[in-house]
Design an enzyme around this catalytic site. Structure first.
Site, PDB file in Angstrom:
ATOM      1  N   LYS A   1      50.131  34.818  38.735  1.00  0.00           N
ATOM      2  CA  LYS A   1      49.123  35.755  39.228  1.00  0.00           C
ATOM      3  C   LYS A   1      47.838  34.957  39.407  1.00  0.00           C
ATOM      4  O   LYS A   1      47.136  34.658  38.430  1.00  0.00           O
ATOM      5  CB  LYS A   1      48.907  36.901  38.232  1.00  0.00           C
TER       6      LYS A   1
ATOM      7  N   GLU B   1      47.920  49.167  45.414  1.00  0.00           N
ATOM      8  CA  GLU B   1      48.711  50.284  44.870  1.00  0.00           C
ATOM      9  C   GLU B   1      49.931  50.625  45.726  1.00  0.00           C
ATOM     10  O   GLU B   1      50.273  51.799  45.900  1.00  0.00           O
ATOM     11  CB  GLU B   1      47.830  51.533  44.708  1.00  0.00           C
ATOM     12  N   VAL B   2      50.581  49.610  46.264  1.00  0.00           N
ATOM     13  CA  VAL B   2      51.797  49.854  47.051  1.00  0.00           C
ATOM     14  C   VAL B   2      53.062  49.470  46.292  1.00  0.00           C
ATOM     15  O   VAL B   2      54.171  49.641  46.809  1.00  0.00           O
ATOM     16  CB  VAL B   2      51.762  49.126  48.413  1.00  0.00           C
TER      17      VAL B   2
ATOM     18  N   GLY C   1      50.118  38.217  44.878  1.00  0.00           N
ATOM     19  CA  GLY C   1      48.744  38.276  45.336  1.00  0.00           C
ATOM     20  C   GLY C   1      48.018  39.508  44.837  1.00  0.00           C
ATOM     21  O   GLY C   1      48.560  40.324  44.079  1.00  0.00           O
ATOM     22  N   ALA C   2      46.772  39.634  45.277  1.00  0.00           N
ATOM     23  CA  ALA C   2      45.941  40.797  44.938  1.00  0.00           C
ATOM     24  C   ALA C   2      45.667  41.563  46.215  1.00  0.00           C
ATOM     25  O   ALA C   2      45.139  41.000  47.177  1.00  0.00           O
ATOM     26  CB  ALA C   2      44.635  40.344  44.294  1.00  0.00           C
ATOM     27  N   GLY C   3      46.041  42.841  46.246  1.00  0.00           N
ATOM     28  CA  GLY C   3      45.810  43.612  47.462  1.00  0.00           C
ATOM     29  C   GLY C   3      46.661  43.101  48.604  1.00  0.00           C
ATOM     30  O   GLY C   3      47.841  42.809  48.442  1.00  0.00           O
TER      31      GLY C   3
ATOM     32  N   GLY D   1      58.110  55.530  40.278  1.00  0.00           N
ATOM     33  CA  GLY D   1      58.180  55.682  38.832  1.00  0.00           C
ATOM     34  C   GLY D   1      59.048  54.664  38.123  1.00  0.00           C
ATOM     35  O   GLY D   1      59.220  54.745  36.899  1.00  0.00           O
TER      36      GLY D   1
END
Length: 242
Positions: free
Chosen positions: A37, A12-13, A110-112, A202
């Site tokens: 992905k 969530e960055v 990537g993921a995380g 946003g």
């Protein structure tokens, strides 16, 4: 830079929105872009994933997922719990290399964070970067705590002999606090790499046309944009009265 891997200091960055901004700028410059992905987690088969979101915002890009797991967990854990095959770094590298044959730019999101595990053997995005000999773009949070995670990630990349292209702040707040303002100067120091952009908070909620029109202003020339890091830092400091 035909292949660029994009990782974050955590979840969530703003990795997906940053990936979309990089893709949008490249597409606007007339480059063919693919977004890979490796492992999408926490999304049902009928739901839109991160690569789909990049395409929605950036426009005409090729998208590919290697695996999708229903639970919002690290890919290795999600694969184990679902009973589905895990993704391995060799598969990521092979898929990215194939996409690079027909595209000017391949973005691998990537993921995380960098060392989130893909499989039971401990394979990570860093391993895929090593196999590809490709640079890494790091997406970081703006506020308190980001310096530690940024420096840890940068040090691990350095330890593995991987190139860190730079850092992008994935969600720059409308009203940045003191820590965020100070981090504009401190992030490139702890990363040992330039600050290459700040995506406004946003941005992902904008209409695609507005997103594409704004993307170049959020990214530095090294990523194809026109963002002026020194000017941005000075303006934010002045606005805050520091």
């Amino acid at each position: 830079m035909p292949i660029l891997l994009i990782t974050g200091t955590g979840t969530e960055v703003g990795k997906t929105i940053t990936t979309a901004a990089v893709a949008a700028v490249a597409v606007a410059a007339g480059r063919s872009v693919a977004v890979l992905k490796p492992a999408q987690t926490g999304v049902r088969p009928d739901e839109r994933g991160d690569a789909d979101e990049v395409a929605r915002l950036a426009g005409a890009v090729t998208t590919r997922e290697l695996a999708r797991y229903p639970e919002p967990l690290a890919p290795g854990t999600a694969a184990r719990r679902s009973g589905l095959p895990p993704v391995r770094p060799e598969q990521v590298a092979e898929a990215a290399a194939k996409l690079a044959v027909d595209h000017d730019l391949v973005l691998v999101e990537g993921a995380g964070g960098l060392l989130v595990r893909f499989d039971e053997a401990g394979g990570t995005l860093a391993d895929a970067a090593r196999l590809l000999d490709a640079p890494v773009l790091l997406v970081a949070a703006a506020g308190l705590g980001t310096l530690n995670t940024t420096e840890l990630t940068a040090r691990e990349l350095q330890r593995r002999g991987l190139a860190l292209t730079g850092v992008v702040i994935g969600s720059w707040p409308t009203e940045p606090d003191l820590a965020s303002r100070c981090n504009l100067a401190d992030l490139p120091v702890v990363a040992g790499a330039p600050l290459l952009g700040a995506v406004p908070a946003g941005a992902g909620a904008r209409e695609p046309a507005d997103f594409r029109a704004g993307a170049a202003g959020w990214l530095a020339p090294a990523l194809g944009g026109e963002w002026d890091g020194e000017g941005f830092t000075a303006r934010e400091a002045h606005r805050s009265g520091r």
